[in-house]
Design a protein around this motif. Structure first.
Motif, mmCIF file in Angstrom:
data_model
loop_
_atom_site.group_PDB
_atom_site.id
_atom_site.type_symbol
_atom_site.label_atom_id
_atom_site.label_comp_id
_atom_site.label_asym_id
_atom_site.label_seq_id
_atom_site.Cartn_x
_atom_site.Cartn_y
_atom_site.Cartn_z
ATOM 1 N N ILE A 110 -43.505 21.287 -61.507
ATOM 2 C CA ILE A 110 -43.008 21.418 -60.141
ATOM 3 C C ILE A 110 -41.839 22.396 -60.093
ATOM 4 C CG2 ILE A 110 -42.051 20.192 -58.155
ATOM 5 C CD1 ILE A 110 -43.319 17.627 -59.350
ATOM 6 N N GLY A 111 -42.011 23.437 -59.302
ATOM 7 C CA GLY A 111 -40.912 24.352 -59.033
ATOM 8 C C GLY A 111 -40.127 23.823 -57.850
ATOM 9 N N ILE A 112 -38.816 23.995 -57.874
ATOM 10 C CA ILE A 112 -38.013 23.563 -56.730
ATOM 11 C C ILE A 112 -37.178 24.731 -56.214
ATOM 12 C CG2 ILE A 112 -38.007 21.133 -57.372
ATOM 13 C CD1 ILE A 112 -35.159 21.439 -58.428
ATOM 14 N N ALA A 113 -37.018 24.749 -54.896
ATOM 15 C CA ALA A 113 -36.326 25.872 -54.268
ATOM 16 C C ALA A 113 -35.879 25.480 -52.868
ATOM 17 C CB ALA A 113 -37.259 27.080 -54.185
ATOM 18 N N PHE A 114 -35.079 26.338 -52.277
ATOM 19 C CA PHE A 114 -34.752 26.214 -50.868
ATOM 20 C C PHE A 114 -35.815 26.982 -50.082
ATOM 21 C CE2 PHE A 114 -30.459 26.061 -52.914
ATOM 22 C CZ PHE A 114 -30.206 24.728 -52.638
ATOM 23 N N ASP A 115 -36.069 26.556 -48.854
ATOM 24 C CA ASP A 115 -37.047 27.260 -48.016
ATOM 25 C C ASP A 115 -36.699 28.743 -47.887
ATOM 26 O OD1 ASP A 115 -38.507 24.927 -47.538
ATOM 27 O OD2 ASP A 115 -37.408 24.462 -45.693
ATOM 28 N N GLU A 116 -35.414 29.048 -47.936
ATOM 29 C CA GLU A 116 -34.947 30.446 -47.810
ATOM 30 C C GLU A 116 -35.404 31.324 -48.976
ATOM 31 O OE1 GLU A 116 -32.132 27.902 -45.407
ATOM 32 O OE2 GLU A 116 -33.200 27.686 -47.302
ATOM 33 N N GLN A 117 -35.946 30.728 -50.019
ATOM 34 C CA GLN A 117 -36.412 31.503 -51.173
ATOM 35 C C GLN A 117 -37.893 31.869 -51.073
ATOM 36 O OE1 GLN A 117 -33.963 28.457 -53.735
ATOM 37 N NE2 GLN A 117 -34.766 30.011 -55.121
ATOM 38 N N ARG A 118 -38.539 31.410 -50.017
ATOM 39 C CA ARG A 118 -39.953 31.742 -49.815
ATOM 40 C C ARG A 118 -40.054 33.203 -49.346
ATOM 41 N NH1 ARG A 118 -43.821 27.752 -48.218
ATOM 42 N NH2 ARG A 118 -41.948 26.588 -47.736
ATOM 43 N N VAL A 119 -40.996 33.933 -49.932
ATOM 44 C CA VAL A 119 -41.206 35.336 -49.561
ATOM 45 C C VAL A 119 -42.691 35.578 -49.286
ATOM 46 C CG1 VAL A 119 -39.187 36.160 -50.854
ATOM 47 C CG2 VAL A 119 -41.419 36.077 -51.976
ATOM 48 N N GLU A 120 -42.973 36.658 -48.601
ATOM 49 C CA GLU A 120 -44.362 37.023 -48.283
ATOM 50 C C GLU A 120 -45.178 37.299 -49.537
ATOM 51 O OE1 GLU A 120 -46.600 37.390 -45.509
ATOM 52 O OE2 GLU A 120 -44.914 36.249 -44.725
ATOM 53 N N HIS A 121 -44.574 38.095 -50.440
ATOM 54 C CA HIS A 121 -45.319 38.527 -51.626
ATOM 55 C C HIS A 121 -44.400 38.523 -52.842
ATOM 56 C CE1 HIS A 121 -47.963 40.763 -54.271
ATOM 57 N NE2 HIS A 121 -46.981 41.612 -54.489
ATOM 58 N N VAL A 122 -44.876 37.899 -53.918
ATOM 59 C CA VAL A 122 -44.153 37.911 -55.196
ATOM 60 C C VAL A 122 -44.898 38.848 -56.133
ATOM 61 C CG1 VAL A 122 -43.433 36.554 -57.197
ATOM 62 C CG2 VAL A 122 -43.338 35.536 -54.916
ATOM 63 N N PRO A 123 -44.258 39.939 -56.556
ATOM 64 C CA PRO A 123 -44.919 40.822 -57.516
ATOM 65 C C PRO A 123 -45.116 40.089 -58.843
ATOM 66 C CG PRO A 123 -42.650 41.536 -57.154
ATOM 67 C CD PRO A 123 -42.911 40.391 -56.220
ATOM 68 N N THR A 124 -46.310 40.157 -59.403
ATOM 69 C CA THR A 124 -46.589 39.437 -60.648
ATOM 70 C C THR A 124 -47.191 40.361 -61.691
ATOM 71 O OG1 THR A 124 -48.753 38.757 -59.823
ATOM 72 C CG2 THR A 124 -46.947 37.209 -59.500
ATOM 73 N N ASP A 125 -47.002 39.967 -62.924
ATOM 74 C CA ASP A 125 -47.626 40.628 -64.065
ATOM 75 C C ASP A 125 -48.629 39.652 -64.669
ATOM 76 O OD1 ASP A 125 -46.017 42.978 -63.903
ATOM 77 O OD2 ASP A 125 -44.366 41.862 -64.814
ATOM 78 N N ALA A 126 -49.399 40.111 -65.635
ATOM 79 C CA ALA A 126 -50.443 39.270 -66.240
ATOM 80 C C ALA A 126 -49.883 37.989 -66.848
ATOM 81 C CB ALA A 126 -51.199 40.065 -67.297
ATOM 82 N N HIS A 127 -48.655 38.038 -67.388
ATOM 83 C CA HIS A 127 -48.092 36.852 -68.049
ATOM 84 C C HIS A 127 -47.451 35.868 -67.074
ATOM 85 C CE1 HIS A 127 -44.605 39.533 -67.723
ATOM 86 N NE2 HIS A 127 -43.909 38.425 -67.613
ATOM 87 N N ASP A 128 -47.291 36.242 -65.813
ATOM 88 C CA ASP A 128 -46.658 35.366 -64.829
ATOM 89 C C ASP A 128 -47.619 34.278 -64.379
ATOM 90 O OD1 ASP A 128 -44.227 36.803 -64.744
ATOM 91 O OD2 ASP A 128 -45.078 38.252 -63.345
ATOM 92 N N LEU A 129 -47.203 33.035 -64.539
ATOM 93 C CA LEU A 129 -48.056 31.909 -64.182
ATOM 94 C C LEU A 129 -47.661 31.332 -62.830
ATOM 95 C CD1 LEU A 129 -48.093 30.045 -67.608
ATOM 96 C CD2 LEU A 129 -49.850 31.528 -66.665
#
Length: 198
Positions: A171-190
């Motif tokens: 489970i990842g935890i965050a504030f709603d203000e950390q939500r973004v339209e697009h997260v750039p990812t690489d192959a190793h990003d899960l």
């Protein structure tokens, strides 16, 4: 926007959240985590991994306290020295910390510092095997609708998460203000299967 630019922008947005609002939102997130732990997992003693909040991160301390009060084992990430990391193939391990020992654990006081195995009292702060975790709380900088996570750039959790058991709640935890339209990812990003925000 590349990862570094997005990281800076979202951290600035997170830093701008009023301290009282941050505390209230952290409390909401922690209450939700307790609910998730109580309905999920296995019978008997459970083991949860949390992190020590840095700067303006969601603070999971109330969840850690609630877990300890229920008799669950609570573990925190400990960055490994280069030699130890090479030996085990990971840059972090999770170490159990009793509720009364939180202020004595050097890896909690200094979460970004790397420690050699000989620097830590392993009888007081034993390593929890990854497969023994029932739940792990993952810090993040930004997240998207599909569970994509932007971390701090070290890749520690991206390498650690695949070693967990299939039944571990991630489970990842965050504030709603950390939500973004697009997260750039690489192959190793899960992507994270669950994100709790407030």
């Amino acid at each position: 926007m590349d990862k570094a630019e997005l990281r800076r922008a979202v951290i600035a947005r997170r830093n701008a959240i009023d301290l009282d609002v941050r505390a209230a939102k952290s409390a909401v997130v922690c209450a939700r985590l307790v609910e998730l732990m109580e309905v999920g997992g296995t019978a008997g003693q459970r083991t949860v991994a949390v992190y020590a909040a840095m700067d303006s991160e969601v603070d999971p301390a109330a969840f850690a306290a609630a877990a300890a009060a229920r008799g669950w084992r609570v573990a925190y990430p400990c960055m490994l020295s280069a030699t130890d990391a090479m030996a085990c193939g990971q840059r972090i391990c999770m170490r159990t910390v009793a509720a009364g020992d939180v202020s004595a654990a050097p890896f909690i006081a200094h979460p970004t510092r790397a420690f050699a195995a000989t620097d830590i009292d392993s009888s007081r702060f034993p390593i929890v095997p990854a497969e023994a975790l029932d739940m792990i709380i993952v810090p993040l900088v930004a997240f998207g609708q599909t569970g994509a996570r932007l971390g701090y750039g070290g890749g520690c959790y991206d390498r650690y998460l695949p070693t967990l058991s299939a039944t571990c709640q991630i489970i990842g935890i965050a504030f709603d203000e950390q939500r973004v339209e697009h997260v750039p990812t690489d192959a190793h990003d899960l992507p994270l299967p669950n994100i709790v925000s407030a």
